[in-house]
Design a protein around this motif. Structure first.
Motif, PDB file in Angstrom:
ATOM      1  N   LYS A  72       0.858  -1.193   0.000  1.00 27.41           N
ATOM      2  CA  LYS A  72       0.000   0.000   0.000  1.00 27.41           C
ATOM      3  C   LYS A  72       0.889   1.236   0.000  1.00 27.41           C
TER       4      LYS A  72
ATOM      5  N   ALA B 199      -2.454   6.878   1.333  1.00 25.04           N
ATOM      6  CA  ALA B 199      -3.418   6.748   0.244  1.00 25.04           C
ATOM      7  C   ALA B 199      -4.174   5.426   0.394  1.00 25.04           C
ATOM      8  N   GLY B 200      -5.367   5.366  -0.135  1.00 23.69           N
ATOM      9  CA  GLY B 200      -6.193   4.178  -0.020  1.00 23.69           C
ATOM     10  C   GLY B 200      -6.022   3.202  -1.164  1.00 23.69           C
ATOM     11  N   TYR B 201      -5.036   3.407  -2.001  1.00 25.69           N
ATOM     12  CA  TYR B 201      -4.854   2.527  -3.151  1.00 25.69           C
ATOM     13  C   TYR B 201      -3.516   1.806  -3.062  1.00 25.69           C
ATOM     14  N   GLY B 202      -3.368   0.763  -3.832  1.00 27.16           N
ATOM     15  CA  GLY B 202      -2.130  -0.011  -3.848  1.00 27.16           C
ATOM     16  C   GLY B 202      -1.407   0.168  -5.169  1.00 27.16           C
ATOM     17  N   ILE B 203      -0.739  -0.864  -5.623  1.00 31.52           N
ATOM     18  CA  ILE B 203       0.052  -0.832  -6.849  1.00 31.52           C
ATOM     19  C   ILE B 203      -0.508  -1.867  -7.814  1.00 31.52           C
ATOM     20  N   ILE B 204      -0.577  -1.508  -9.104  1.00 32.18           N
ATOM     21  CA  ILE B 204      -0.992  -2.431 -10.157  1.00 32.18           C
ATOM     22  C   ILE B 204       0.189  -2.602 -11.103  1.00 32.18           C
TER      23      ILE B 204
ATOM     24  N   ARG C  72      -2.716  -5.128 -18.066  1.00 32.82           N
ATOM     25  CA  ARG C  72      -2.671  -5.300 -16.605  1.00 32.82           C
ATOM     26  C   ARG C  72      -2.316  -6.734 -16.238  1.00 32.82           C
TER      27      ARG C  72
ATOM     28  N   LYS D 128      -2.309  -7.198  -9.195  1.00 32.01           N
ATOM     29  CA  LYS D 128      -1.691  -6.625  -7.997  1.00 32.01           C
ATOM     30  C   LYS D 128      -0.577  -7.544  -7.516  1.00 32.01           C
TER      31      LYS D 128
END
Length: 64
Positions: free
Chosen positions: A18, A22-27, A39, A42
């Protein structure tokens, strides 16, 4: 079951990465020119409870 490359201990799998604050992770993506193209998914993280070694891996290797 993943084993630590440094000490051979069984690692804790299925952890996540994470971005702090921030509330997002990595793609992960195979195509850097497209925003949503190629894509892969994750990344997952395995952590060694003995020495703290961190291993980043992809569960679904079929998308590679």
């Amino acid at each position: 079951m993943r084993k630590c490359l440094r000490c051979g201990t069984e690692m804790k799998e299925n952890c996540a990465i994470k971005v702090e604050g921030a509330g997002y992770g990595i793609i992960m993506s195979s195509d850097e020119n497209k925003l949503f193209g190629g894509r892969i998914g994750k990344p997952k993280v395995a952590i060694c409870p003995k020495c703290g070694e961190v291993s980043i891996y992809v569960e679904d290797v079929e998308k590679l």
